[in-house]
Structure formats: C-alpha cells, structure tokens
Design a protein around this motif. Structure first.
Motif, PDB file in Angstrom:
ATOM      1  N   LYS A  33       8.101  -0.031  23.727  1.00 19.73           N
ATOM      2  CA  LYS A  33       9.543  -0.165  23.889  1.00 19.73           C
ATOM      3  C   LYS A  33       9.833  -1.461  24.629  1.00 19.73           C
ATOM      4  O   LYS A  33       9.298  -1.707  25.703  1.00 19.73           O
ATOM      5  N   VAL A  34      10.683  -2.334  24.050  1.00 11.12           N
ATOM      6  CA  VAL A  34      10.971  -3.641  24.630  1.00 11.12           C
ATOM      7  C   VAL A  34      12.275  -3.622  25.413  1.00 11.12           C
ATOM      8  O   VAL A  34      12.314  -3.967  26.586  1.00 11.12           O
ATOM      9  N   CYS A  35      13.368  -3.232  24.760  1.00 17.32           N
ATOM     10  CA  CYS A  35      14.671  -3.255  25.423  1.00 17.32           C
ATOM     11  C   CYS A  35      15.690  -2.468  24.603  1.00 17.32           C
ATOM     12  O   CYS A  35      15.466  -2.154  23.451  1.00 17.32           O
ATOM     13  N   LYS A  36      16.826  -2.182  25.236  1.00 18.83           N
ATOM     14  CA  LYS A  36      17.962  -1.600  24.512  1.00 18.83           C
ATOM     15  C   LYS A  36      18.683  -2.731  23.776  1.00 18.83           C
ATOM     16  O   LYS A  36      18.587  -3.877  24.159  1.00 18.83           O
ATOM     17  N   TRP A  37      19.393  -2.373  22.692  1.00 20.96           N
ATOM     18  CA  TRP A  37      20.177  -3.372  21.989  1.00 20.96           C
ATOM     19  C   TRP A  37      21.426  -2.719  21.420  1.00 20.96           C
ATOM     20  O   TRP A  37      21.475  -1.515  21.198  1.00 20.96           O
ATOM     21  N   LYS A  38      22.452  -3.533  21.229  1.00 16.13           N
ATOM     22  CA  LYS A  38      23.722  -3.038  20.705  1.00 16.13           C
ATOM     23  C   LYS A  38      24.384  -4.150  19.895  1.00 16.13           C
ATOM     24  O   LYS A  38      24.350  -5.313  20.287  1.00 16.13           O
ATOM     25  N   ARG A 127       8.125  -3.382  19.986  1.00 13.53           N
ATOM     26  CA  ARG A 127       7.189  -4.406  19.517  1.00 13.53           C
ATOM     27  C   ARG A 127       5.970  -3.681  18.971  1.00 13.53           C
ATOM     28  O   ARG A 127       5.359  -2.860  19.639  1.00 13.53           O
ATOM     29  N   LEU A 128       5.632  -3.989  17.714  1.00 15.32           N
ATOM     30  CA  LEU A 128       4.461  -3.427  17.060  1.00 15.32           C
ATOM     31  C   LEU A 128       3.691  -4.584  16.461  1.00 15.32           C
ATOM     32  O   LEU A 128       4.052  -5.107  15.409  1.00 15.32           O
ATOM     33  N   GLY A 129       2.667  -5.042  17.183  1.00 11.59           N
ATOM     34  CA  GLY A 129       1.909  -6.206  16.740  1.00 11.59           C
ATOM     35  C   GLY A 129       2.795  -7.437  16.772  1.00 11.59           C
ATOM     36  O   GLY A 129       3.382  -7.776  17.797  1.00 11.59           O
ATOM     37  N   ASP A 130       2.935  -8.117  15.621  1.00 14.06           N
ATOM     38  CA  ASP A 130       3.772  -9.307  15.517  1.00 14.06           C
ATOM     39  C   ASP A 130       5.231  -8.988  15.204  1.00 14.06           C
ATOM     40  O   ASP A 130       6.061  -9.889  15.126  1.00 14.06           O
ATOM     41  N   PHE A 131       5.544  -7.717  15.001  1.00 14.81           N
ATOM     42  CA  PHE A 131       6.877  -7.326  14.557  1.00 14.81           C
ATOM     43  C   PHE A 131       7.702  -6.754  15.699  1.00 14.81           C
ATOM     44  O   PHE A 131       7.180  -6.128  16.605  1.00 14.81           O
ATOM     45  N   VAL A 132       9.009  -6.984  15.617  1.00 19.30           N
ATOM     46  CA  VAL A 132       9.956  -6.325  16.508  1.00 19.30           C
ATOM     47  C   VAL A 132      10.799  -5.415  15.632  1.00 19.30           C
ATOM     48  O   VAL A 132      11.457  -5.868  14.684  1.00 19.30           O
ATOM     49  N   LEU A 133      10.775  -4.121  15.922  1.00 17.61           N
ATOM     50  CA  LEU A 133      11.520  -3.119  15.165  1.00 17.61           C
ATOM     51  C   LEU A 133      12.725  -2.701  15.978  1.00 17.61           C
ATOM     52  O   LEU A 133      12.612  -2.459  17.178  1.00 17.61           O
TER      53      LEU A 133
END
Length: 144
Positions: A33-38, A127-133
C-alpha cells in the motif's frame, strides 16, 4: 507515460462487492500500500435552450470535462474539450474552477454549458513490482 486501465468489478446478483475485497486481494499478491488517492471528474454539455425545446442542441458542440487529481496535483485542474476526433487539454490552477462556475452560472445570461454528470473516485494506490495499481470506489451523480 504509463498505461492506464479501468476495471469494473461486478458481483453476482444478490451479493455485495466492496473495494476492501480488492485491497485484500492485491495485498495477498505482494502489493504494498503506497497512499490514498482521490479524483473528481465533472462532465459538461452545451446548454439546451429550454424556451425553445424543439430546437436541437448542435451535435458538433464540444463535450467538456473538468478533472481534478486531488492527491497527485491538488493545486491544478485539467479542462478536456472533446470535439469530433480532436481532444484539447488545458492545465490550470484551481482558480479555473471558480472562473468556469462564474461563466456558467451568470444570472445576466443563459449558461454556456450544463453539468451532466460528476464522478468521484476514492481509493488506495498499491505498488506491485514496477506497477502502481489504483483501486477505489466510484460514486456517480447525474444532473438533469
């Protein structure tokens, strides 16, 4: 610029689906988990003349979208004008929102554009590897 995809989760009839289920699924795959977003998006269409209901709205008139990435760029808004095959994007400060509302809500004349729909997307970035979901809930509100 990275690729962007939007997946819609639909549950079986009678079952409720929650973003928490997706959050758990990404974490079980090893995503952090990286951050919240809106994000907020509002769609505008050319104003229809209510005094002359038989007169159609010009089909060539542009669709306008006001987009704000509240967590990524809180001090900016983007105005996307789609007309035919051509898209134009304008990046501006958040003061553009007030200019747009003043221009369309003026009592002295009819507005140029009517608000048709607004979307609010709220969720978490992983963040999953090189991807940000980015996973989140979409709340839509239609306007008459």
């Amino acid at each position: 610029m990275g690729a962007k995809w939007l997946y819609q989760l639909r549950s079986a009839p009678g079952q409720a689906s929650f973003p928490m289920h997706l959050f758990d699924r990404w974490e079980s795959l090893g995503a952090k988990k990286v951050c919240k977003w809106k994000t907020m998006l509002t769609q505008y269409k050319k104003h229809a003349d209510k005094q002359h209901p038989g007169v159609p709205v010009d089909k060539a008139s542009p669709d306008v979208y006001m987009i704000q990435f509240l967590t990524d760029a809180p001090d900016k808004c983007y105005l996307v004008v789609r007309q035919g095959e051509e898209d134009r994007v304008m990046e501006a400060g958040t003061g553009m929102n007030q200019i747009w509302l003043t221009m369309n809500m003026s009592n002295s004349s009819t507005p140029l554009f009517d608000q048709r729909m607004s979307l609010s997307v709220d969720g978490w970035a992983y963040r999953l590897g090189d991807f940000v979901l980015r996973v989140g809930s979409v709340a839509a509100r239609a306007h008459a």
